[in-house]
Write a protein that holds these residues in place. Structure first.
Motif, PDB file in Angstrom:
ATOM      1  N   THR A 144       0.927  -1.313  -0.176  1.00  0.00           N
ATOM      2  CA  THR A 144      -0.560  -0.214   0.285  1.00  0.00           C
ATOM      3  C   THR A 144       0.608   1.095   0.314  1.00  0.00           C
ATOM      4  N   ARG A 145       2.109   1.074   0.266  1.00  0.00           N
ATOM      5  CA  ARG A 145       2.743   2.521   0.879  1.00  0.00           C
ATOM      6  C   ARG A 145       3.849   3.157  -0.291  1.00  0.00           C
ATOM      7  N   GLN A 146       3.628   1.562  -1.015  1.00  0.00           N
ATOM      8  CA  GLN A 146       3.592   1.834  -2.885  1.00  0.00           C
ATOM      9  C   GLN A 146       3.984   1.781  -3.582  1.00  0.00           C
ATOM     10  N   VAL A 147       2.125   1.744  -3.896  1.00  0.00           N
ATOM     11  CA  VAL A 147       1.169   2.418  -4.566  1.00  0.00           C
ATOM     12  C   VAL A 147       1.624   3.927  -3.947  1.00  0.00           C
ATOM     13  N   VAL A 148       0.811   4.291  -2.989  1.00  0.00           N
ATOM     14  CA  VAL A 148       0.339   5.583  -2.908  1.00  0.00           C
ATOM     15  C   VAL A 148       2.538   6.363  -2.817  1.00  0.00           C
ATOM     16  N   ASN A 149       3.103   5.887  -2.695  1.00  0.00           N
ATOM     17  CA  ASN A 149       4.657   6.655  -2.943  1.00  0.00           C
ATOM     18  C   ASN A 149       5.009   6.849  -4.293  1.00  0.00           C
ATOM     19  N   TYR A 154       4.823  10.041  -9.314  1.00  0.00           N
ATOM     20  CA  TYR A 154       3.938  10.408 -11.252  1.00  0.00           C
ATOM     21  C   TYR A 154       3.422  12.217 -10.931  1.00  0.00           C
ATOM     22  N   PHE A 155       2.542  12.396 -10.409  1.00  0.00           N
ATOM     23  CA  PHE A 155       2.074  13.333 -10.491  1.00  0.00           C
ATOM     24  C   PHE A 155       2.783  14.455 -10.241  1.00  0.00           C
ATOM     25  N   LYS A 160       6.736   7.220 -16.745  1.00  0.00           N
ATOM     26  CA  LYS A 160       5.960   5.982 -16.847  1.00  0.00           C
ATOM     27  C   LYS A 160       6.911   5.558 -15.717  1.00  0.00           C
ATOM     28  N   LYS A 161       7.942   5.037 -15.274  1.00  0.00           N
ATOM     29  CA  LYS A 161       8.231   4.357 -14.445  1.00  0.00           C
ATOM     30  C   LYS A 161       7.694   4.208 -12.977  1.00  0.00           C
ATOM     31  N   TRP A 167       1.136   0.649 -10.711  1.00  0.00           N
ATOM     32  CA  TRP A 167       0.390  -0.817 -11.462  1.00  0.00           C
ATOM     33  C   TRP A 167       0.188  -2.417 -10.870  1.00  0.00           C
ATOM     34  N   PHE A 168       2.424  -2.525 -11.657  1.00  0.00           N
ATOM     35  CA  PHE A 168       2.782  -3.767 -10.021  1.00  0.00           C
ATOM     36  C   PHE A 168       2.166  -3.547  -9.163  1.00  0.00           C
ATOM     37  N   PHE A 169       2.085  -2.552  -8.039  1.00  0.00           N
ATOM     38  CA  PHE A 169       2.052  -2.725  -6.275  1.00  0.00           C
ATOM     39  C   PHE A 169       0.505  -3.208  -6.261  1.00  0.00           C
ATOM     40  N   VAL A 170       0.083  -2.186  -7.202  1.00  0.00           N
ATOM     41  CA  VAL A 170      -1.940  -2.475  -6.959  1.00  0.00           C
ATOM     42  C   VAL A 170      -2.370  -3.491  -6.994  1.00  0.00           C
ATOM     43  N   GLY A 171      -1.631  -4.468  -8.221  1.00  0.00           N
ATOM     44  CA  GLY A 171      -1.732  -5.644  -8.531  1.00  0.00           C
ATOM     45  C   GLY A 171      -1.678  -6.869  -8.338  1.00  0.00           C
TER      46      GLY A 171
END
Length: 235
Positions: A144-149, A154-155, A160-161, A167-171
């Motif tokens: 979860t932390r990695q998704v937020v980070n 990105y924003f 794109k990296k 997307w990997f961590f969301v998956g």
């Protein structure tokens, strides 16, 4: 799948389903104790010491030793014997699932989780992530932390990296909670024996890991031929 990295991602996500399944099994069948991680067990060791419940301390310390043994085994096998741990980890999970289904429901909940302690520790170290991202397949906090980070990065940068990382961590999170949902539903039909249905996501992982092993064999078979051609070119 485009390449080996994509296959590694699929394997990691499939094992996250297994992690989610066994995680909620522990919560539902063993008095809300999450057996995939050590944090709560270590906390209860301290509180039991303060409460002078020495038997509970002993039972929990054994659990910590079993968890540590799972981690140590992966290091020994991978470093000393250069083993591909994926097939071995699958076997460990299958044995743990088999044992768990035979354990009585009214036993000490921590002792009832000993197979999970070893299997999840072994799985954690055997499937550390994909695409170069370190990710747990047995719990969700760092994912979860990695998704937020990644989304924050990105924003800010629009690179794109960071989106690929997100997307990997969301998956991984989605697959973990698919396992949670599947385990919850099967528990209401089979109770404590529902753990045996974890064989379904394990079979899916087996197919993917078999593909990986086949690629390994092909690459090993091609390696001598490649070195022979290279040697001829240099002479």
């Amino acid at each position: 799948m485009k390449n080996r990295e994509d296959l590694a991602c699929w394997i990691h996500h499939s094992m996250a389903i297994v992690g989610g399944y066994l995680g909620v099994y522990a919560l539902l069948c063993r008095e809300d104790f999450f057996g995939n991680a050590l944090t709560s067990n270590l906390i209860y060791i301290v509180t039991s010491l303060l409460g002078t419940d020495l038997m509970d301390v002993l039972i929990r310390v054994i659990g910590v030793v079993i968890y540590a043994a799972g981690i140590a085994c992966t290091n020994i096998l991978s470093k000393k014997y250069h083993k591909n741990l994926h097939p071995i980890a699958l076997g460990v999970d299958c044995i743990a699932v088999l044992i768990l289904g035979f354990l009585p429901e009214d036993m000490n909940p921590i002792i009832g989780l000993y197979p999970i302690f070893f299997a999840m520790a072994f799985q954690w170290n055997s499937f550390p992530g994909a695409y170069g991202f370190a990710s747990s397949s047995i719990f969700s906090t760092n994912n979860t932390r990695q998704v937020v980070n990644a989304l924050s990065e990105y924003f800010i940068t629009h690179e794109k990296k960071h989106l690929k990382k997100a997307w990997f961590f969301v998956g991984t999170l989605i697959c973990f909670h698919i396992g949670v949902a599947f385990s919850w539903m099967t528990h209401h039909f089979m109770g404590i024996r529902s753990v045996w249905l974890c064989v379904i996501p394990l079979l899916f992982s087996t197919v993917l890991i078999s593909m990986e092993c086949r690629l390994d064999r092909i690459e090993k078979a091609q390696a001598p031929a490649f070195h022979t051609v290279l040697a001829k070119k240099t002479h």
